[in-house]
Design an enzyme around this catalytic site. Structure first.
Site, PDB file in Angstrom:
ATOM      1  N   ALA A 198      36.124 -17.393 -56.521  1.00 55.00           N
ATOM      2  CA  ALA A 198      35.770 -15.813 -56.637  1.00 55.00           C
ATOM      3  C   ALA A 198      34.915 -15.503 -57.704  1.00 55.00           C
ATOM      4  CB  ALA A 198      37.032 -15.344 -56.876  1.00 55.00           C
ATOM      5  N   ARG A 208      26.361 -17.659 -65.586  1.00 52.95           N
ATOM      6  CA  ARG A 208      25.564 -18.323 -66.156  1.00 52.95           C
ATOM      7  C   ARG A 208      24.300 -18.836 -65.223  1.00 52.95           C
ATOM      8  NH1 ARG A 208      30.348 -21.748 -69.102  1.00 52.95           N
ATOM      9  NH2 ARG A 208      31.269 -20.686 -67.171  1.00 52.95           N
ATOM     10  N   ASN A 230      39.833 -30.599 -69.962  1.00 50.34           N
ATOM     11  CA  ASN A 230      40.573 -30.243 -68.761  1.00 50.34           C
ATOM     12  C   ASN A 230      39.699 -30.227 -67.551  1.00 50.34           C
ATOM     13  OD1 ASN A 230      41.746 -28.877 -66.836  1.00 50.34           O
ATOM     14  ND2 ASN A 230      42.262 -26.914 -67.935  1.00 50.34           N
TER      15      ASN A 230
HETATM   16  C1  UD1 Z   1      37.531 -23.604 -66.279  1.00 46.50           C
HETATM   17  C2  UD1 Z   1      38.635 -23.696 -67.149  1.00 46.50           C
HETATM   18  C3  UD1 Z   1      38.491 -25.059 -68.096  1.00 46.50           C
HETATM   19  C4  UD1 Z   1      37.882 -26.530 -67.431  1.00 46.50           C
HETATM   20  C5  UD1 Z   1      36.836 -26.059 -66.693  1.00 46.50           C
HETATM   21  C6  UD1 Z   1      36.575 -27.248 -65.660  1.00 46.50           C
HETATM   22  C7  UD1 Z   1      40.054 -21.839 -67.221  1.00 46.50           C
HETATM   23  C8  UD1 Z   1      40.213 -20.864 -68.066  1.00 46.50           C
HETATM   24  N1  UD1 Z   1      39.142 -22.716 -67.666  1.00 46.50           N
HETATM   25  O1  UD1 Z   1      36.412 -23.091 -67.189  1.00 46.50           O
HETATM   26  O2  UD1 Z   1      39.664 -25.321 -69.019  1.00 46.50           O
HETATM   27  O3  UD1 Z   1      37.676 -27.122 -68.437  1.00 46.50           O
HETATM   28  O4  UD1 Z   1      37.009 -24.901 -65.561  1.00 46.50           O
HETATM   29  O5  UD1 Z   1      35.682 -27.131 -64.876  1.00 46.50           O
HETATM   30  O6  UD1 Z   1      40.454 -21.997 -66.210  1.00 46.50           O
HETATM   31  N2  UD1 Z   1      37.467 -18.038 -60.868  1.00 46.50           N
HETATM   32  C9  UD1 Z   1      37.921 -17.262 -59.730  1.00 46.50           C
HETATM   33  N3  UD1 Z   1      38.430 -16.219 -60.175  1.00 46.50           N
HETATM   34  C10 UD1 Z   1      38.437 -15.558 -61.772  1.00 46.50           C
HETATM   35  C11 UD1 Z   1      37.755 -16.805 -62.500  1.00 46.50           C
HETATM   36  C12 UD1 Z   1      37.161 -17.921 -61.908  1.00 46.50           C
HETATM   37  O7  UD1 Z   1      38.241 -17.718 -58.635  1.00 46.50           O
HETATM   38  O8  UD1 Z   1      38.669 -14.621 -62.119  1.00 46.50           O
HETATM   39  C13 UD1 Z   1      36.809 -19.224 -60.215  1.00 46.50           C
HETATM   40  C14 UD1 Z   1      35.280 -19.565 -60.307  1.00 46.50           C
HETATM   41  O9  UD1 Z   1      34.502 -18.985 -59.136  1.00 46.50           O
HETATM   42  C15 UD1 Z   1      34.877 -21.112 -60.353  1.00 46.50           C
HETATM   43  C16 UD1 Z   1      36.671 -21.558 -61.153  1.00 46.50           C
HETATM   44  O10 UD1 Z   1      37.481 -20.586 -60.493  1.00 46.50           O
HETATM   45  O11 UD1 Z   1      35.123 -21.639 -59.128  1.00 46.50           O
HETATM   46  C17 UD1 Z   1      36.497 -21.749 -62.549  1.00 46.50           C
HETATM   47  O12 UD1 Z   1      35.851 -20.772 -63.150  1.00 46.50           O
HETATM   48  P1  UD1 Z   1      34.807 -20.820 -64.467  1.00 46.50           P
HETATM   49  O13 UD1 Z   1      34.610 -19.361 -64.776  1.00 46.50           O
HETATM   50  O14 UD1 Z   1      33.731 -21.682 -63.848  1.00 46.50           O
HETATM   51  O15 UD1 Z   1      35.617 -21.816 -65.408  1.00 46.50           O
HETATM   52  P2  UD1 Z   1      35.096 -22.506 -66.691  1.00 46.50           P
HETATM   53  O16 UD1 Z   1      34.474 -21.521 -67.659  1.00 46.50           O
HETATM   54  O17 UD1 Z   1      34.386 -23.555 -66.071  1.00 46.50           O
HETATM   55 CA    CA Z   2      33.229 -23.776 -64.303  1.00 42.66          CA
END
Ligand code: UD1
Ligand code: CA
Length: 464
Positions: free
Chosen positions: A11, A16, A171
């Site tokens: 979502a 970035r 993670n």
């Molecule tokens: C996340 C993890 C981090 C991990 C990393 C690995 C969390 C808080 N952090 O960080 O510990 O090391 O992934 O790749 O989980 N997304 C949604 N809805 C939201 C937020 C995110 O669907 O409200 C989805 C994004 O589209 C993405 C995924 O979740 O596909 C991960 O989100 P992202 O913001 O990329 O997390 P990271 O900062 O990479």
């Molecule tokens: Ca990510």
């Protein structure tokens, strides 16, 4: 064995990436990012798959052409924990294990996931996290461990202390949890952190506080869990994926003369003993047969090529079929919709579009074949043009078998030439020609002897 469900998180906008395109739609190996992880998950044959979408939800949904997933809309992206919670309703009657994947972690493999699920089930944990040790862990959440090596939490980089930032175990963002524990724990997650988000990894501490068993699996090849957050990471990932795909085809018996400049999309297939030259792009759902030669600088998208086809230097082709033994190029352009029979020759500076061409027919030089059907063993002379467009509509040209089309012929569509027709050089064909006929334009040839010398003399005097 308990059932398997999957929740794929897709979502986020991917701020970035600095793009109007949602991050999960950026192509990698020729297909949208999120379809890679989704494909690996589907191969595990889960009972239910939910994909959480938000940014560009419609476009993300449209990028998937099957209807075996439940789409969950997360209106506001309040964090990964919130995203998973949004999918709760879809799993209301589900009691098994749920695998959670991120749409931006594309290289994760089915067998790695299968091994993780196995470990999870054997250890009887309520939650299993995938972890990896990275040379540069920047950007990832860090795994916290206690004195006996047991996991004690997972901290986001933005919330980490300097000492925690030095931890190299990260993670991976891949989890297996029992459905019951997962949703109950998520209901207790708060957003009292630097990003004011509901963090999915916070269920670790919640589980530990409840005295539950939390397991981890550390992955051997950390490249598999690389996430994509920036364009640079996307480019590096593309390289890694290309290397993986090229290695796969070389192992399957394909020669790549220069793997560094060979670009093969994820869904392409290549037959044995095919030899591929430098700067070749095989894209989309291209299928290449056995013992083909692709000399190089080819750009082939969604092209189906039979065995023993020779694609000479510098060919661009899209959405076309090419049967066994054909020779294409050098410098040919096949636009969408062509179907070329066996042993067809398409030579230099020939463009074809929506052309159906029979076995053994040749168009070797400088020709445009658009919206036409041509029979077998016909020869199309140099400089032949199908005039398929009158500025308003497109029309078809039909040419029979064994036709001899002379050089510099213009065929004004709609028009049809029967079998065994002979078209004299420099003919404009406006009317249908019956089988076996000769067609030519009445034109008297004039010769003026000594004309050049006279003309030059005249010009010289004029310029004095
Ligand atoms: C996340 C993890 C981090 C991990 C990393 C690995 C969390 C808080 N952090 O960080 O510990 O090391 O992934 O790749 O989980 N997304 C949604 N809805 C939201 C937020 C995110 O669907 O409200 C989805 C994004 O589209 C993405 C995924 O979740 O596909 C991960 O989100 P992202 O913001 O990329 O997390 P990271 O900062 O990479
Ligand atoms: Ca990510």
């Amino acid at each position: 064995m308990s059932d398997l469900g999957v929740i794929l998180l897709a979502a986020g906008q991917g701020a970035r990436m600095k793009s109007i395109l949602p991050k999960v739609l950026h192509p990698l190996g020729g297909k949208p990012l999120f379809l890679h992880a989704l494909g690996s998950a589907q191969r595990l044959e889960p009972k239910k798959v939910a994909v959480v979408i938000g940014h560009g939800a419609g476009a993300v949904r449209d990028a998937y052409d099957r209807n075996d997933v439940v789409w969950i809309t997360q209106e506001k992206q309040l964090g990964t924990g919130h995203a998973v919670l949004c999918a709760q309703m879809a799993f209301s009657d589900f009691t098994g294990d749920i695998l959670i994947l991120s749409g931006d972690v594309p290289l994760i493999e089915e067998r790695t996931l299968a091994a993780m699920i196995k470990t999870h089930r054997e250890s009887e944990a309520v939650l299993t996290l995938m972890t990896a040790c990275l040379e540069t862990p920047t950007g990832y959440g860090r795994i916290l461990r206690g004195g006996h090596g047991e996991i004690t939490g997972s901290v986001e980089e933005k919330d980490a202390t300097d000492a925690q930032k030095r931890i190299r175990e990260v993670n991976a963002g891949v989890y297996v949890a029992t459905a019951r524990f997962l949703f109950a724990a998520l209901a207790a997650v708060k957003h009292d952190n630097r990003q004011q988000e509901y963090y999915l990894p916070d269920i670790v501490i919640i589980g530990l506080a409840q005295g539950k068993k939390i397991a981890t699996v550390r992955i051997a090849d950390p490249r598999e869990i690389r996430g994509i957050n920036t364009r640079e990471e996307l480019a590096l990932m593309e390289k890694t994926l290309q290397e993986r795909i090229n290695r796969k085809w070389m192992e399957a018996g394909v020669t790549l003369k220069d793997p560094q400049t060979t670009y093969i999309d994820d869904e392409v297939t290549v037959g044995r003993d095919t030899v591929i030259g430098p700067n070749t792009h095989l894209l989309g759902r291209t299928v290449i047969g056995k013992r083909c030669r692709i000399d190089g600088s080819a750009y082939l998208t969604d092209v189906k090529i039979g065995d023993e086809v020779h694609v000479k230097f510098a060919v661009v082709a899209a959405s076309s079929r090419i049967e066994r033994g054909a020779i294409i190029g050098p410098f040919a352009h096949l636009r969408p919709g062509n179907s070329l029979g066996r042993n067809v020759h398409i030579g230099n500076f020939v463009e074809a579009k929506a052309a159906t061409i029979g076995d053994g027919t040749k168009a070797n030089h400088l020709t445009y074949l658009g919206d036409c059907t041509i029979g077998r063993d016909t020869n199309i002379g140099a400089g032949t043009i199908t005039c398929n467009y009158d500025g308003f509509k497109k029309y078809r040209t039909t040419i029979g078998d064994r036709v001899q089309v002379g050089s510099d012929t213009t065929l004004i569509a709609p028009v049809s030439l029967g079998d065994d027709v002979y078209v004299a050089t420099a003919t404009t064909v406006r009317r249908d020609v019956p089988a076996g006929a000769l067609v030519f334009n009445e034109r008297e040839e004039q010769v003026r002897e000594g004309w050049t010398a006279q003309k030059r003399k005249k010009m010289k005097e004029k310029n004095k």
